[in-house]
Design a protein around this motif. Structure first.
Motif, short mmCIF file in Angstrom:
data_model
loop_
_atom_site.label_atom_id
_atom_site.label_comp_id
_atom_site.label_asym_id
_atom_site.label_seq_id
_atom_site.Cartn_x
_atom_site.Cartn_y
_atom_site.Cartn_z
N LYS A 1 3.60 63.61 20.99
CA LYS A 1 2.65 64.71 20.83
C LYS A 1 1.55 64.68 21.89
O LYS A 1 1.14 65.71 22.42
CB LYS A 1 2.05 64.67 19.43
N LYS B 1 0.80 67.54 24.72
CA LYS B 1 -0.50 68.21 24.83
C LYS B 1 -1.02 68.17 26.26
O LYS B 1 -1.59 69.15 26.75
CB LYS B 1 -1.50 67.57 23.87
N THR C 1 -4.56 73.91 23.41
CA THR C 1 -4.16 72.94 22.39
C THR C 1 -5.42 72.24 21.89
O THR C 1 -6.38 72.05 22.66
CB THR C 1 -3.14 71.93 22.97
N GLU D 1 -6.65 64.51 16.00
CA GLU D 1 -6.74 65.83 16.61
C GLU D 1 -7.74 66.70 15.85
O GLU D 1 -7.82 66.63 14.62
CB GLU D 1 -5.35 66.48 16.57
N GLU E 1 -1.99 79.73 10.21
CA GLU E 1 -0.94 78.98 10.89
C GLU E 1 0.26 79.90 11.12
O GLU E 1 0.74 80.56 10.20
CB GLU E 1 -0.52 77.75 10.09
N ARG F 1 -2.09 77.24 15.41
CA ARG F 1 -3.17 77.54 14.48
C ARG F 1 -4.09 78.54 15.18
O ARG F 1 -4.22 78.54 16.40
CB ARG F 1 -3.98 76.27 14.13
N LEU G 1 -0.07 73.72 18.37
CA LEU G 1 -0.02 72.41 17.72
C LEU G 1 1.09 71.55 18.32
O LEU G 1 0.89 70.37 18.60
CB LEU G 1 0.21 72.57 16.22
N GLU G 2 2.28 72.14 18.48
CA GLU G 2 3.37 71.40 19.08
C GLU G 2 4.50 72.34 19.46
O GLU G 2 4.57 73.48 19.00
CB GLU G 2 3.89 70.31 18.13
#
Length: 340
Positions: free
Chosen positions: A118, A122, A132, A194, A201, A287, A297-298
Motif C-alpha cells: 500500500k 501511494k 491519496t 493513514e 466511499e 473516499r 485509497l488503493e
C-alpha cells in the motif's frame, strides 16, 4: 475470434484452493470464496464454447506446475490471490506463469506485487499527481506519527481488507498504539497509518477492453450502520455475510451521483489504473471528504470477480455480460502471447 476457434482453445482456471492447515488461522472467509469464482468462470467460458478445466493451487507448487504442464492449456484464467494462505505470494504465481511463458489473464507479477504494498502504491500515485491520503509506515508502537487524528491503521501488505476491523479507526495516541501492536503481532509486517477521510466511499471498476474504460461507479451505503462505528468497509463488512456490518453496508451501483462527480471518479480511476501499470481489469477505491475532495485509497489489481461481487455488478450495470468479459480477457491474454 469465431466459435470454431474457441472450441480448439483449452482454458485452465487457476485458483488458490482453501486449506485450513496452511497460512494464518484468521480471516479465511475471503480465501474460501475463490473456488466459487473459479466455478463461475468455468461455466461462463464453457458456455462460450471453450474447453476448460479447473486448476487448484494446493500446498505443493511443484504439483501445480506439473499438472499445468501435463494439461498444456493455451491460456490460464488467473484467479490466484495467495499461496499457502499468504496474499504476499500472489505475485509469485503470476511470475511463474511468466517464466513458463504461459498466457494468462489479469495483471502481471510486477503490478500485483506493487499494489499489494500500500505504501509504495501511494508513492507511485502521488508521483503521478493523483490524490491519496497522507500516510506513514511504522514498525514500532512507539514510532512518532505526525498525522492528525483520526487515522486508520492497516497492515501494509495484505488485501481483501485483512487486518481492517471496526476499531481500526482511532482518535488518540492510546488507540493508535494498540492497533499498531495488534498488526505487528498478528501480521508480522510494517503498519500503514493513514489519515482517515470522513465522508463517502466509492469504487470504480476498470475494464481494459481495446483501452481502459471505467465502468459505472459504485458507492457504499453506510446509512444503516450501527451508531458509534466508523464508516469503513472492514473485513466483517466485506466477507462475513451473517454479520450486521455486512448487511448494513450495501453497495449501490450505479451510484446516485451527479455527472460531474461521476466523470471525475471515472477519469481518476483510469489514471490510477495506468499509473500502476494495470492491464485487463482492476478496481480503484476512493473516499470523498465533506468538502468534495477525492482520495484514492488503493488500486486492487485482482479484485473479487465472482458473480455476486462488485466487479461483476459494475459489468452488469454497463450492460456487459459476464461471459463476454471472460471472452475478452482470454482473447487479450492470447494476443499478448502472439506479440512476444
Amino acid at each position: 475470434m469465431g466459435r470454431m476457434k474457441e472450441k480448439n482453445i483449452l482454458v485452465g482456471i487457476a485458483y488458490n484452493a482453501y486449506d485450513p492447515l496452511t497460512g494464518r488461522k484468521i480471516e479465511r472467509a475471503s480465501e474460501e470464496s475463490v473456488e466459487q469464482t473459479a466455478k463461475e468462470a468455468l461455466t461462463a467460458v464453457t458456455e462460450l464454447g471453450y474447453t476448460a478445466f479447473i486448476l487448484p493451487l494446493h500446498r505443493s507448487f511443484m504439483s501445480f506446475l506439473n499438472r499445468l504442464k501435463d494439461l498444456n492449456a493455451d491460456v490460464i484464467i488467473n484467479l490466484c490471490e495467495a499461496f499457502a494462505g499468504y496474499p504476499q505470494l500472489e505475485a509469485n504465481v503470476a511470475a511463474a506463469f511468466e517464466l513458463l511463458d504461459v498466457a494468462f489473464t489479469g495483471n502481471d507479477s510486477r503490478t500485483l506485487a506493487l499494489c499489494l504494498n500500500k505504501f509504495k502504491t501511494k508513492a507511485v500515485l502521488k508521483h503521478c499527481g493523483l490524490p491519496t491520503p497522507p500516510a506513514k509506515l511504522v514498525d514500532s508502537p512507539e514510532a512518532k506519527v505526525d498525522i492528525p487524528f483520526p487515522v486508520i491503521v492497516k497492515p501494509n501488505t495484505e488485501d481483501a481488507s485483512l487486518g481492517i476491523l471496526p476499531d481500526s479507526v482511532v482518535n488518540d495516541q492510546e488507540g493508535l498504539k494498540a492497533q499498531v501492536e495488534r498488526i505487528l503481532e498478528v501480521y508480522e509486517q510494517p503498519v500503514l497509518v493513514e489519515a482517515f477521510i470522513e465522508g463517502r466511499e466509492f469504487n470504480v471498476a476498470v475494464f481494459d477492453n481495446s483501452k481502459p474504460e471505467a465502468l459505472p461507479v459504485s458507492e457504499i451505503d453506510f446509512s444503516k450502520m450501527p451508531e458509534g462505528l466508523s464508516h469503513i468497509l472492514c473485513y466483517q463488512a466485506k466477507w462475513l455475510t451473517d454479520d450486521v456490518l455486512y448487511t448494513s453496508t450495501p453497495p449501490v451501483c450505479p451510484a446516485q451521483i451527479d455527472d460531474a462527480l461521476k466523470a471525475k471518479l471515472q477519469e481518476t480511476a483510469v489514471n490510477a489504473f495506468l499509473a500502476v501499470g494495470c492491464r485487463d481489469y482492476a478496481r480503484v477505491d476512493f473516499r470523498m471528504d465533506k468538502k468534495g475532495k477525492l482520495y484514492i485509497l488503493e488500486v486492487n489489481p485482482n479484485p473479487d470477480i465472482s458473480l455476486n461481487a462488485g466487479y461483476a455488478r459494475a459489468l452488469g450495470a454497463a450492460g456487459i455480460e459476464y461471459r463476454i468479459f471472460w471472452q475478452r480477457m482470454i482473447e487479450k491474454a492470447l494476443a499478448r502471447k502472439v506479440k512476444k
